[in-house]
Design a protein around this motif. Structure first.
Motif, short mmCIF file in Angstrom:
data_model
loop_
_atom_site.label_atom_id
_atom_site.label_comp_id
_atom_site.label_asym_id
_atom_site.label_seq_id
_atom_site.Cartn_x
_atom_site.Cartn_y
_atom_site.Cartn_z
N VAL A 119 0.83 -1.20 0.00
CA VAL A 119 0.00 0.00 0.00
C VAL A 119 0.86 1.26 0.00
CG1 VAL A 119 -1.72 1.31 1.30
CG2 VAL A 119 -1.93 -1.17 1.13
N SER A 120 1.91 1.28 0.82
CA SER A 120 2.76 2.48 0.87
C SER A 120 3.49 2.68 -0.45
CB SER A 120 3.76 2.38 2.03
OG SER A 120 4.65 1.30 1.86
N TRP A 121 3.86 1.59 -1.11
CA TRP A 121 4.50 1.73 -2.42
C TRP A 121 3.54 2.36 -3.42
CZ3 TRP A 121 9.03 1.94 -4.52
CH2 TRP A 121 9.17 1.75 -5.90
N VAL A 122 2.29 1.89 -3.42
CA VAL A 122 1.29 2.46 -4.34
C VAL A 122 1.07 3.93 -4.01
CG1 VAL A 122 -1.13 2.37 -5.04
CG2 VAL A 122 0.17 0.25 -4.77
N VAL A 123 0.96 4.26 -2.73
CA VAL A 123 0.73 5.64 -2.32
C VAL A 123 1.89 6.54 -2.76
CG1 VAL A 123 0.57 7.17 -0.31
CG2 VAL A 123 -0.78 5.06 -0.38
N VAL A 124 3.13 6.07 -2.54
CA VAL A 124 4.30 6.87 -2.92
C VAL A 124 4.35 7.08 -4.42
CG1 VAL A 124 6.82 6.85 -3.04
CG2 VAL A 124 5.67 6.30 -0.89
N ARG A 125 4.15 6.02 -5.18
CA ARG A 125 4.23 6.13 -6.64
C ARG A 125 3.14 7.05 -7.19
NH1 ARG A 125 8.67 5.49 -9.02
NH2 ARG A 125 7.60 5.01 -10.96
N ARG A 126 1.94 6.95 -6.65
CA ARG A 126 0.86 7.80 -7.14
C ARG A 126 1.04 9.25 -6.73
NH1 ARG A 126 -4.77 4.26 -6.60
NH2 ARG A 126 -4.22 2.69 -8.18
N ALA A 127 1.76 9.48 -5.64
CA ALA A 127 1.98 10.85 -5.19
C ALA A 127 3.03 11.56 -6.03
CB ALA A 127 2.38 10.87 -3.72
N LEU A 128 3.87 10.80 -6.73
CA LEU A 128 4.90 11.42 -7.56
C LEU A 128 4.29 11.90 -8.88
CD1 LEU A 128 7.89 8.93 -7.09
CD2 LEU A 128 7.60 11.19 -6.05
N PRO A 129 4.69 13.07 -9.35
CA PRO A 129 4.14 13.57 -10.61
C PRO A 129 4.63 12.76 -11.80
CG PRO A 129 5.92 14.98 -9.85
CD PRO A 129 5.67 14.00 -8.75
N ALA A 130 3.90 12.82 -12.88
CA ALA A 130 4.30 12.12 -14.11
C ALA A 130 5.67 12.61 -14.57
CB ALA A 130 3.26 12.36 -15.19
N GLY A 131 6.51 11.66 -14.96
CA GLY A 131 7.83 12.01 -15.43
C GLY A 131 8.89 12.07 -14.34
N HIS A 132 8.51 11.90 -13.08
CA HIS A 132 9.52 11.91 -12.01
C HIS A 132 10.39 10.68 -12.14
CE1 HIS A 132 11.30 11.82 -7.99
NE2 HIS A 132 10.97 13.09 -7.89
N PRO A 133 11.71 10.82 -11.99
CA PRO A 133 12.61 9.68 -12.23
C PRO A 133 12.56 8.59 -11.16
CG PRO A 133 13.84 11.60 -11.52
CD PRO A 133 12.45 12.07 -11.77
N GLY A 134 11.89 8.81 -10.03
CA GLY A 134 11.76 7.75 -9.04
C GLY A 134 12.57 7.99 -7.78
N LEU A 135 12.48 7.02 -6.86
CA LEU A 135 13.08 7.18 -5.54
C LEU A 135 14.59 7.32 -5.60
CD1 LEU A 135 11.11 4.48 -3.48
CD2 LEU A 135 10.42 6.80 -4.11
N ARG A 136 15.21 6.67 -6.54
CA ARG A 136 16.67 6.67 -6.60
C ARG A 136 17.25 7.96 -7.19
NH1 ARG A 136 18.69 1.57 -5.61
NH2 ARG A 136 17.12 -0.08 -5.61
N HIS A 137 16.39 8.81 -7.71
CA HIS A 137 16.89 10.01 -8.40
C HIS A 137 16.11 11.26 -7.94
CE1 HIS A 137 19.03 7.21 -10.99
NE2 HIS A 137 17.88 6.57 -11.17
N PRO A 138 16.42 11.77 -6.75
CA PRO A 138 15.75 13.00 -6.28
C PRO A 138 16.00 14.15 -7.25
CG PRO A 138 16.98 11.95 -4.50
CD PRO A 138 17.39 11.26 -5.76
N VAL A 139 14.97 14.96 -7.42
CA VAL A 139 15.06 16.13 -8.29
C VAL A 139 15.14 17.37 -7.41
CG1 VAL A 139 13.95 17.47 -10.11
CG2 VAL A 139 13.74 14.97 -10.09
N GLU A 140 16.30 18.01 -7.39
CA GLU A 140 16.48 19.19 -6.56
C GLU A 140 16.00 20.41 -7.36
OE1 GLU A 140 20.21 19.57 -4.67
OE2 GLU A 140 20.48 17.42 -4.43
N PRO A 141 15.28 21.31 -6.70
CA PRO A 141 14.78 22.50 -7.42
C PRO A 141 15.94 23.35 -7.94
CG PRO A 141 14.48 22.73 -5.05
CD PRO A 141 14.92 21.31 -5.28
N GLY A 142 15.77 23.82 -9.16
CA GLY A 142 16.81 24.63 -9.78
C GLY A 142 16.72 26.08 -9.36
#
Length: 239
Positions: free
Chosen positions: A216-239
């Motif tokens: 359930v937590s995996w589904v929640v985390v994945r759905r909370a990420l916006p489309a195109g986000h590279p995933g847990l292994r690749h944090p996107v730092e604000p530019g």
């Protein structure tokens, strides 16, 4: 295809279009529920949590409901689990913590002489865990992110990604709910001295509940990420 070198012996040539095999690292598999299970403990922790209580209850019943008999069997089972995990290569600190938890439960039961008190440590540890998870979400350091980020060696980079921070916060509520559920079940059984029911609840609310929380937590985390986000292994730092 074959060719003929100067010495007259045929040699095999590599077919056109087939590059030589690469000896570099294999590509990483996509992130999935099993990877999250590995990061958060998985079945190994479930064995630690269920085998000693089952052994305690079995020993308690076999020795005519003797707390001493139950404690002896539980400590033997806890020691066997610790040795098995140590030989398997688990971290010594994790092995020691699991064994100390069994010993602490045994001491409490021996001091009070009440068999149900073997489960007292579990009741209060789940209550404390629920509070820690909730507080971590409130202060914007969700514990799910802390655990996964540490396992992925990201330090604090995941916190600088607003999408990951929000996703981990939502996923952490799932884990907080598991501890609240355990307390809601364990507390009245412990107060009522229901040893057999506590044992059944301990088994039912360990790996099955952890497996459900992982999914359930995996589904929640994945759905909370916006489309195109590279995933847990690749944090996107604000530019």
């Amino acid at each position: 295809m074959t060719g003929t070198p100067r010495d007259g012996r045929p040699t095999r040539q590599r077919p056109a279009g087939n590059p030589p095999a690469s000896h570099g690292p294999a590509p990483q598999p996509p992130e999935q529920v099993e990877s999250l299970a590995g990061l958060l403990g998985g079945r190994g922790g479930a064995i630690d949590a269920t085998l000693p209580p089952v052994a305690f209850t079995a020993g308690w019943l076999a020795t005519g409901r003797s707390v001493v008999g139950g404690v002896a069997v539980a400590v033997l089972a806890g020691t066997a689990v610790a040795l098995w995990r140590w030989r398997r290569g688990d971290r010594p600190r994790a092995v020691l913590i699991g064994l100390l938890a069994v010993c602490l439960a045994a001491v409490v039961a021996l001091r009070t002489g009440r068999a149900a008190d073997f489960f007292a440590v579990q009741v209060f540890s789940n209550l404390a865990s629920a509070l820690v998870w909730v507080v971590s979400i409130v202060v914007r350091r969700p514990l799910l992110g802390v655990v996964v980020g540490a396992a992925l060696r990201q330090r604090g980079r995941w916190r600088r990604d607003p999408a990951l921070l929000r996703a981990y916060g939502r996923g952490s509520w799932v884990w907080a709910a598991t501890y609240v559920l355990r307390v809601a079940v364990f507390l009245p059984l412990w107060l009522g001295g229901q040893v057999l029911a506590l044992t059944v609840a301990r088994v039912a609310l360990t790996w099955p509940l952890v497996a459900a929380a992982l999914t359930v937590s995996w589904v929640v985390v994945r759905r909370a990420l916006p489309a195109g986000h590279p995933g847990l292994r690749h944090p996107v730092e604000p530019g």
